[in-house]
Design a protein around this motif. Structure first.
Motif, short mmCIF file in Angstrom:
data_model
loop_
_atom_site.label_atom_id
_atom_site.label_comp_id
_atom_site.label_asym_id
_atom_site.label_seq_id
_atom_site.Cartn_x
_atom_site.Cartn_y
_atom_site.Cartn_z
N VAL B 622 99.77 58.29 46.03
CA VAL B 622 100.82 58.20 47.07
C VAL B 622 101.79 57.08 46.73
O VAL B 622 103.00 57.27 46.73
N ALA B 623 101.24 55.87 46.42
CA ALA B 623 102.08 54.69 46.13
C ALA B 623 102.96 54.94 44.91
O ALA B 623 104.14 54.59 44.91
N ARG B 624 102.44 55.49 43.90
CA ARG B 624 103.22 55.73 42.68
C ARG B 624 104.33 56.73 42.92
O ARG B 624 105.40 56.66 42.32
N GLN B 625 104.07 57.60 43.83
CA GLN B 625 105.14 58.55 44.15
C GLN B 625 106.32 57.82 44.79
O GLN B 625 107.48 58.12 44.55
N GLU B 626 106.02 56.85 45.61
CA GLU B 626 107.11 56.10 46.28
C GLU B 626 107.84 55.23 45.27
O GLU B 626 109.06 55.32 45.14
N ARG B 627 107.16 54.29 44.56
CA ARG B 627 107.78 53.44 43.51
C ARG B 627 106.78 53.33 42.39
O ARG B 627 105.64 52.94 42.65
N ASN B 628 107.28 53.58 41.21
CA ASN B 628 106.31 53.49 40.12
C ASN B 628 106.00 52.04 39.76
O ASN B 628 106.70 51.12 40.21
N ASP B 629 105.00 51.83 39.00
CA ASP B 629 104.47 50.48 38.71
C ASP B 629 105.50 49.59 38.04
O ASP B 629 105.64 48.41 38.37
N ASP B 630 106.30 50.09 37.15
CA ASP B 630 107.30 49.26 36.42
C ASP B 630 108.35 48.71 37.39
O ASP B 630 108.75 47.55 37.30
N THR B 631 108.82 49.56 38.26
CA THR B 631 109.84 49.12 39.24
C THR B 631 109.32 47.93 40.05
O THR B 631 110.01 46.94 40.26
N VAL B 632 108.08 48.10 40.48
CA VAL B 632 107.48 47.02 41.30
C VAL B 632 107.42 45.71 40.50
O VAL B 632 107.87 44.65 40.97
#
Lengths: 363, 887
Positions: B622-632
C-alpha cells in the motif's frame, strides 16, 4: 567685649566707646573728604557676638550715610557658614552704605579706584589669601586698593603658617603698578609694613589690651599712582597701662601713688600693677588704701596677680606697739617665727599676722 | 583694790550709812534683813560705773521711794598706786567729785573725775575678778565665774607669767569670731566657702558648656565647607557618568538590531527543523515497514526450524523415561529382599536374648526356693530357744550377786587359826583334819563351828549376828541364780550365753534371707516368676522349632545383633537408591511433558508468524503505491540540507551578537544608571545636610554665644579671685586661731595647778586631809574627791557646793592679793552649813583674811562667830546710822 576687671559701669562705658569709635571714623571720613572707608577684617570679635553689638555697629555706620564702609571678614569673623555677615540680624539692619567684601571680582569703589578684597573663608586658610587675590590682576592703569587680613611674613613669629602674607609678592605687585595700596588688618598696633609706605596695618581703633603697642587710630590715606600719604588720626579714648613696681618701703608706695595720680583720663584708663618686694603691715595697709582710692577713679585697676611676689611681713615694732602680753604674746612670737621661715606654712603665718594686726589694732 | 570708807545717803531704804573698813582681814557687817547690807556692794558698783547724769533704770532704782532727794555714794579706796576719795550724787543736784591722795594730790569734778576713775580702774583693777570674787545673796551655790579670763590672768601673773590683760581676751574673742566666719565648730568649711567653691565650679562648667557649643558650631561650619566641596566633586562625577551612559545606550540599540536578526534566523531554523522532522519520520516509517516484512519472514523461517529440531528431542525424552522406570522396578525388588533379611536377623537376635533371659529367671527362681527352706530352719531355732538377751542379763546379774555375797560372807565370818605343835588329828565340824607339826589351819566361822581335839576337848566357836546376815544374803543369791538358770533351761552362765548366741544368729539369718528373696523376686511373686520361666522356655522352644534351618542361626546374641544391624544398613541403602530413582523418574516424566508442550507452542507461533508476514507484505505494498522508497529518501535528504543552511546563517548572526558583548554593555549601562541615581541621592542628602546645618548655624548665630562666653569667663575669673581670697582669709584665720588656742591652753595649764593646790589647802580645813579637786577649763570646780570617792560638783550637797564656792574665791583672792587683787564679798552666805562646817569655814575665812580684804554681810552673825580677828560692824535698824565698829 567683656573684660573681667571692668566694673559694671566701666564695662558699659567701654562698650559704648567702642561703638562711638565707629561713629568717629565716619565723622573723620566726612571731615577729611574720604571716598570710602575700608575695615580690614575682624570687624566683629566673633561670628557669635550678641545681636545688640551688630545692631549698634550698623547703626553707628548709618550715622554717616554718605560714607561707604567696606567690611572685610577676618580670622575672627570669617566667611564660613557661621558668618555674621550672612546672619539675619546683619542683613536686616545693614544700611545701604555698608558693603561686605566677599572676594571675587574687584569692586569699583570710587572714580577710577577699585577694591580688591581677600576675605577669610574660614578660621584656618591654607594659603596666602592676599597674594592669591592679587595674582590675576593686570597692569591696566586702574588704581587698586587691596584689603587683606592676617600676619605679614616679615613680622610673624610663626614662619610655618601657610596663610602668612608674603610681603615680597605684595611689594612686587606694587612695583608693577598692578596694585597701589594694601590695607591690612589683624595687628592691633598701627604699623607701616615694609618700605613702600603703601602697606599699613591701621590697628585697633579702640585699644583692647595691654599688649597693643600703638592702638587707637584710623588712617587717612591720600592715594594716587604717583604718591601716597598716610596720616594716623586718634580715634580711641581708652588706654591700657601695665606697670611693675619694686616695693621696699613707704617711698616706693608713694611712687605708686604718684604714678596713679598722674593719669589724666582716669575713667578710661585701665591699669594693671605687678607688685614685687616686701612691705611691712603698716606700709601694706597704706598701699592698700592708695590702691583702693585709685580703683574708685580708674576705668579699672588690676592689682591681683596670681603668684604675687609681694610679701607682707610685719615689722617687729608693729606688734610691739599693740602691747600684747601673756599667751597672746607667745602666739604672736610663734607666728612671727613661722612667717620668717621658709616652711610651707610661712605664707599662711604671714597672712595670719596681717589678720592679727587688723584685729588687734581695732581693739 | 581696798575699800577704806563708805558713805551712803538716801540710798534705797537707807537714809544714811557710814562705814570704815580695815584694809586687811575680815570685816563682818551684821544687820537685820532690809537694813541695806546688799546695798553696800551695789552702791560701790554704781559709783564706779555710772555717771551722775545716767538715766538708767539701775540708777533710778536706788532712789528712795516717795522722796525727792539726791542719792549720795562716797567711798575712799586704794587701787594699785592710787588712793582716792570719790563721791557722786544722782537724781538731784548731781555732782561727781574726786580727790586723789596718792601718788599725786589732785582734785577733779564732773565728767573729768568720772573718766579719771575709769582710767585708774582700767589700769589697776581687774573688774572681772572684782565681780567674780563676790558671792551674792540668794545665789549662794553659784561658782565663781572666771570664764572671762580675769582669774586666769591674775593667776598667770601670780604664777610668774607675763600678764595678759583684757586686751588679750578681747583679741581672743575677735580671733574666734573671725575663725567662726569660715569654719564650723567641728573644723568644717562654712557654707559661704562651699558656696564660693560651688560658684567657681558652676562657672567653670558654664564656660566649658559654652565653649563646647562654640566648638560644635565651628565644627558645623567646617562640615558645611567640606560638604560644599564634596557636592562639587559629585557634580563632576555626575557629568562624566552621563556622558558614559549616552555611549552605552547607543551600543545597546545596535545590539538590539542584531538580536532581532538572530531571532528571525532562529524562526527560520525552527521551520526547517519541523520539515526535517516530518521527512525523517516518513523515511523512518518506510524503513520500518520494510523491516517488519523482513522480520515476519524471519520469524516464519525460524519457527519452522524450531519445529523440525524438536522431533528428536521428544524421542530422547521418552527413552529416558522408560530407562528410569526400569531401574525403579529393580530397586523396589532389592529393597524387599533387604527388608526380609533384616526382619529375620532381628528375630534371631530376639530369640538369642530370650534364651538368656530364661536362664536368668530360672536361676532366680531356684535361689528363692532354697532361701525359703533356710528361712524355715532359722525360724525354728528362734522359736525353740528360751534364752533371750534379757535372760542372759538376769543370769549374769544373779551370778555376780552370788559371787559378791560369797566374798562378803567369807570376810565377815569369825576365824580360828590353829597351829599344830605336833602332828595331830582334829575334827572340824565333824570333819577330821590332819595337821603336821608346824601346820597352820584357819577356820572360817559363819554361824558356829565345832573344833574337836579328839579326846581332849570339843570346842564350839560361834560367830556374831553380822556374820549370820551375810550368810543369809549368800543363800538368797544362790537361790536367785538357780531360778534364772532353770527358766533358761541351762546349767549355768556359760551355757546361757551360748544358747543366746545361737538364737541371735538365727534371727540375723532370717533378715538376710528375706532380703535375698526380695532381691530375686523384685516385683514378682515366686509363682509368677515360675510361670514366666515356663512361658519363656516354651516360646524359645517354639521359635527354634519353627525356624528353617538355613541360613543357620547365629551363634550367640552378639552375632545375631551384628547381623541385625548389617541388615538394617542394607535395607536403608536399598531404600535410598529407590528414592533417587523416583526423583529421576519425576524429572524424566516432566521432561517428556515439557517437550510435548513445546511442540504445541511452536506450531501456534508458526501460525501467527505466517499471518504477520501476510499483513506486512500488504502494508508495504500500500505504502509503495502511494510513494516509492526513493522519493521518500530524497525528500529526507533535501530537508537535511535546508536545515544545515539555516543553522549556518544563525551561527554567523549569533557570533556577531556575542562579539558585541551585550551582557557587558547591559551591565555597564545599568551600573551607569545606578551611579546616576546614587549621585543624585548623594547630592540630595548633601544639599539637605548643608541646608540644615546652615539653618542651625544661622539660628545659633543669633544667640550671641561669644558675648555670653565672654561674660561667663569674666564671671569665672571674678569668682576664682573671690574664692582664693576667701580661702586665704580662712587659712589665715585658722592659723591664727590654732596658734592662739594652743598658747592659751598652755597658759591655763600653767596657772591651773597653783590655784588647785590653794583651793585644796584651804578646803582641807573643812573637808579633811584627803580632799582633792579637779578644775574645768574655765577654772571652776568640776569634781571633788574625798576619801577616794569622787563626785561631780553638781552631785555635791548644796552646803558643800556653797563651801567650795567660797573656798575657791578665797583661794583666788589670796593668790592675787599680792598683785593688788580685790575684796572678797560674801552676802548672806553659809546658810546651808552645819555648825561643824561653819566652824571650819570660819577658820578658812580667817586664814584667807590674812592676805586680803574680806567683807562678810550677814543677818545671822552667829554663823561667823568663830572667825577670829574679824572686825564686826553692826548696822543699826534705824534709817540714820553710823555703823559702830567693834573689834
Amino acid at each position: 567685649m567683656t573684660r573681667h576687671f571692668l566694673s559694671v559701669d566701666a564695662q558699659a562705658r567701654f562698650t559704648a566707646d567702642r561703638i562711638e569709635a565707629i561713629t568717629s571714623i565716619g565723622r573723620l571720613a566726612e571731615a577729611e573728604g574720604c571716598s570710602f572707608v575700608v575695615v580690614s577684617g575682624d570687624v566683629f570679635e566673633s561670628n557669635q557676638v550678641e545681636r545688640l553689638v551688630v545692631v549698634r555697629s550698623l547703626e553707628a555706620m548709618k550715622a554717616t550715610p554718605d560714607v561707604v564702609f567696606y567690611l572685610l571678614p577676618g580670622n575672627h569673623d570669617p566667611l564660613d557658614a557661621t558668618s555674621i555677615f550672612g546672619s539675619k540680624t546683619f542683613r536686616d539692619h545693614c544700611p545701604p552704605n555698608v558693603i561686605t567684601l566677599e572676594g571675587g571680582a574687584e569692586i569699583p569703589a570710587a572714580d577710577g579706584i577699585t577694591i580688591v578684597s581677600a576675605p577669610w573663608p574660614n578660621k584656618r586658610p591654607l594659603t596666602d589669601l592676599v597674594t592669591a587675590a592679587v595674582a590675576p590682576l593686570p597692569t591696566d592703569g586702574t588704581l587698586r586698593v587691596v584689603v587683606g587680613h592676617g600676619a605679614v611674613d616679615t613680622l610673624s613669629p610663626n614662619p610655618n603658617d601657610p596663610a602668612l602674607i608674603r610681603l615680597a609678592d605684595v611689594e612686587a605687585a606694587l612695583a608693577d603698578g598692578r596694585i597701589h595700596y594694601v590695607a591690612l588688618g589683624d595687628r592691633h598696633s598701627t604699623t607701616s609694613v615694609g618700605t613702600t609706605g603703601r602697606v599699613w596695618y591701621a590697628g585697633a581703633p579702640e585699644p583692647t589690651d595691654y599688649r597693643e603697642a600703638d592702638p587707637g587710630h584710623a588712617l587717612v590715606v591720600d592715594l594716587s599712582h604717583e604718591s601716597v600719604s598716610v596720616v594716623p588720626h586718634r580715634i580711641g579714648r581708652w588706654e591700657f597701662q601695665h606697670r611693675q613696681f619694686d616695693l621696699a618701703g613707704r617711698p616706693d608706695c608713694d611712687g605708686v601713688q604718684q604714678f596713679l595720680e598722674a593719669i589724666v583720663d582716669k575713667p578710661r584708663t585701665i591699669v594693671k600693677l605687678t607688685l614685687v618686694g616686701q612691705l611691712s603691715l603698716a606700709d601694706m595697709d597704706h598701699l592698700e588704701r592708695t590702691l583702693d582710692d585709685a580703683s574708685y577713679l580708674l576705668g579699672a585697676l588690676e592689682r591681683w596677680e596670681r603668684h604675687s611676689e609681694l610679701v607682707v611681713l610685719p615689722a617687729d615694732n608693729e606688734f610691739a606697739d599693740l602691747g600684747l602680753s601673756g599667751f597672746a604674746l607667745d602666739a604672736l612670737e610663734d607666728l612671727q617665727a613661722l612667717g620668717r621661715s621658709d616652711n610651707d606654712g610661712a605664707q599662711a603665718a604671714r597672712d595670719a599676722l596681717a589678720l592679727l594686726y587688723r584685729l588687734a589694732a581695732t581693739v | 583694790m581696798r575699800i577704806h570708807h563708805l558713805r551712803l545717803e538716801n540710798y534705797r531704804g537707807v537714809d544714811f550709812l557710814e562705814i570704815d573698813f580695815p584694809a586687811d582681814g575680815v570685816t563682818i557687817i551684821e544687820g537685820d534683813n532690809e537694813v541695806g547690807k546688799s546695798s553696800i556692794p551695789e552702791a560701790i558698783d554704781l559709783l564706779l560705773t555710772e555717771r551722775d547724769d545716767a538715766n538708767k533704770r539701775s540708777v533710778k532704782a536706788v532712789k528712795p521711794v516717795h522722796q525727792d532727794v539726791g542719792t549720795v555714794v562716797e567711798i575712799e579706796l586704794s587701787s594699785g598706786r592710787y588712793h582716792f576719795r570719790y563721791r557722786k550724787r544722782w537724781h538731784r543736784e548731781r555732782e561727781t567729785s574726786l580727790e586723789i591722795l596718792t601718788p599725786a594730790k589732785s582734785q577733779l569734778t564732773g565728767r573729768e573725775a568720772h573718766d579719771r576713775v575709769r582710767a585708774i580702774l582700767e589700769e589697776t583693777l581687774d573688774e572681772g575678778l572684782w565681780r567674780a570674787l563676790r558671792l551674792r545673796q540668794g545665789t549662794t551655790i553659784e561658782q565663781a565665774s572666771f570664764a572671762g579670763g580675769s582669774l586666769g590672768r591674775a593667776l598667770d601673773l601670780a604664777a610668774g607669767g607675763t600678764a595678759s590683760g583684757g586686751n588679750e581676751d578681747d583679741l581672743w574673742g575677735r580671733i574666734t569670731t573671725e575663725y567662726e566666719r569660715y569654719w564650723t565648730p567641728t573644723g568644717q568649711m562654712k557654707a559661704e566657702r562651699k558656696e564660693a567653691a560651688t560658684a567657681v565650679a558652676e562657672s567653670v562648667e558654664r564656660v566649658a558648656d559654652l565653649e563646647e557649643v562654640l566648638r560644635s558650631l565651628e565644627d558645623d561650619a567646617k562640615k558645611v565647607a567640606r560638604l560644599t566641596e564634596h557636592d562639587q566633586t559629585l557634580a563632576q562625577k555626575q557629568a562624566a557618568n552621563n556622558h558614559e551612559l549616552a555611549g552605552l545606550l547607543a551600543q545597546s540599540d545596535a545590539i538590539s538590531a542584531q538580536r532581532n536578526e538572530v531571532d528571525r534566523l532562529g524562526a527560520q531554523r525552527d521551520t526547517a527543523q519541523a520539515n526535517l522532522r516530518l521527512a525523517q519520520a516518513e523515511n523512518e516509517r518506510r524503513a520500518e515497514l520494510v523491516r517488519r516484512l523482513h522480520d515476519a519472514n524471519e520469524t516464519v523461517v525460524s519457527n519452522n526450524a524450531q519445529i523440525t529440531a524438536a522431533v528428536p528431542t521428544q524421542a530422547q525424552a521418552a527413552q529416558q523415561l522408560a530407562d528410569v522406570e526400569r531401574d525403579v522396578t529393580a530397586a523396589q525388588a532389592t529393597l524387599a529382599e533387604a527388608e526380609t533379611a533384616h526382619r529375620r536377623a532381628v528375630a534371631d537376635s530376639d530369640y538369642r536374648r530370650q534364651q538368656i533371659e530364661t536362664d536368668q529367671l530360672s536361676e532366680r527362681h531356684q535361689r528363692v526356693v532354697a532361701a525359703r527352706e533356710d528361712q524355715a530352719a532359722a525360724r525354728a531355732t528362734v522359736e525353740t530357744s528360751l534364752v533371750d538377751d534379757d535372760l542372759v542379763q538376769r543370769i549374769e546379774t544373779a551370778h555376780l550377786e552370788r559371787a559378791t555375797a560369797e566374798a562378803a560372807a567369807t570376810s565377815g565370818a569369825a576365824t580360828v587359826d590353829v597351829e599344830a605343835l605336833s602332828a595331830i588329828q582334829i575334827e572340824i565340824d565333824g570333819q577330821p583334819v590332819a595337821l603336821a607339826a608346824g601346820d597352820q589351819h584357819r577356820i572360817e566361822v559363819g554361824g558356829s563351828a565345832q573344833v574337836v581335839l579328839p579326846g581332849t576337848i570339843s570346842m564350839v566357836v560361834k560367830a556374831g549376828t553380822g556374820a549370820q546376815d551375810l550368810a543369809e544374803r549368800l543363800r538368797r543369791a544362790e537361790a536367785d541364780f538357780a531360778a534364772a538358770c532353770e527358766q533358761g533351761a541351762v546349767a549355768g552362765l556359760a551355757e546361757a550365753r551360748k544358747v543366746a548366741l545361737a538364737r541371735n544368729d538365727a534371727a540375723g539369718a532370717l533378715v538376710r534371707l528375706e532380703k535375698s528373696i526380695a532381691q530375686d523376686l523384685r516385683d514378682l511373686t515366686a509363682e509368677l516368676l515360675a510361670q514366666k520361666v515356663d512361658s519363656l522356655t516354651q516360646r524359645v522352644a517354639a521359635y527354634s522349632n519353627g525356624r528353617s534351618a538355613e541360613p543357620p542361626l547365629p551363634a550367640d546374641f552378639d552375632a545375631a545383633q551384628a547381623l541385625a544391624a548389617q541388615g538394617e544398613r542394607a535395607r536403608q541403602a536399598a531404600q535410598d537408591h529407590l528414592d533417587r530413582l523416583s526423583r529421576d523418574l519425576t524429572v524424566a516424566t516432566e521432561n517428556v511433558h515439557r517437550v510435548e508442550q513445546g511442540g504445541v507452542a511452536a506450531r501456534a507461533r508458526l501460525e501467527q508468524a505466517d499471518k504477520a508476514f501476510s499483513e506486512a507484505t500488504a502494508a508495504l505494498e500500500v505504502a509503495r503505491q502511494e510513494r516509492n522508497d526513493d522519493t521518500v529518501a530524497e525528500g529526507y535528504m533535501a530537508a537535511e540540507r535546508a536545515m544545515g543552511a539555516c543553522l549556518e546563517a544563525l551561527t554567523i548572526a549569533e557570533t556577531s551578537l556575542a562579539a558585541a558583548d551585550p551582557g557587558a554593555v547591559e551591565d555597564r549601562r545599568s551600573n551607569a544608571e545606578a551611579v546616576e541615581t546614587r549621585l543624585a541621592n548623594e547630592r540630595h542628602t548633601n544639599e539637605t545636610s548643608i541646608r540644615d546645618l546652615r539653618a542651625r548655624l544661622h539660628l545659633r548665630g543669633e544667640e550671641g554665644l561669644a558675648g555670653k562666653l565672654d561674660i561667663e569667663k569674666s564671671t569665672l575669673l571674678q569668682r576664682q579671685m573671690e574664692h582664693e581670697q576667701l580661702e586665704g582669709r580662712a587659712v589665715a584665720a585658722r592659723v591664727l586661731n590654732d596658734t592662739f588656742a594652743t598658747r592659751r591652753a598652755e597658759a591655763q595649764q600653767r596657772y591651773e595647778a597653783p590655784f588647785r593646790e590653794h583651793i585644796e589647802q584651804l578646803g582641807r580645813l573643812v573637808f579633811g586631809p584627803t580632799l582633792e579637786i579637779e578644775l574645768d577649763a574655765d577654772l571652776s570646780i568640776a569634781r571633788r574627791t574625798l576619801d577616794g570617792i569622787s563626785l561631780d560638783f553638781d552631785q555635791l550637797s548644796i552646803g558643800a557646793q556653797e563651801q567650795l564656792g567660797m573656798i575657791s574665791r578665797l583661794a583666788c583672792a589670796s593668790i592675787v592679793a599680792s598683785e593688788g587683787g580685790a575684796p572678797v564679798i560674801f552676802d548672806d552666805a553659809l546658810g546651808w552649813s552645819d555648825p561643824g562646817r561653819l566652824a571650819a569655814m570660819a577658820a578658812v575665812i580667817a586664814l584667807a583674811g590674812r592676805h586680803g580684804q574680806i567683807l562678810v554681810l550677814t543677818c545671822t552673825p552667829e554663823r561667823y562667830s568663830d572667825v577670829g580677828n574679824a572686825t564686826v560692824i553692826q548696822l543699826p535698824t534705824g534709817s540714820i546710822a553710823t555703823a559702830e565698829t567693834r573689834r
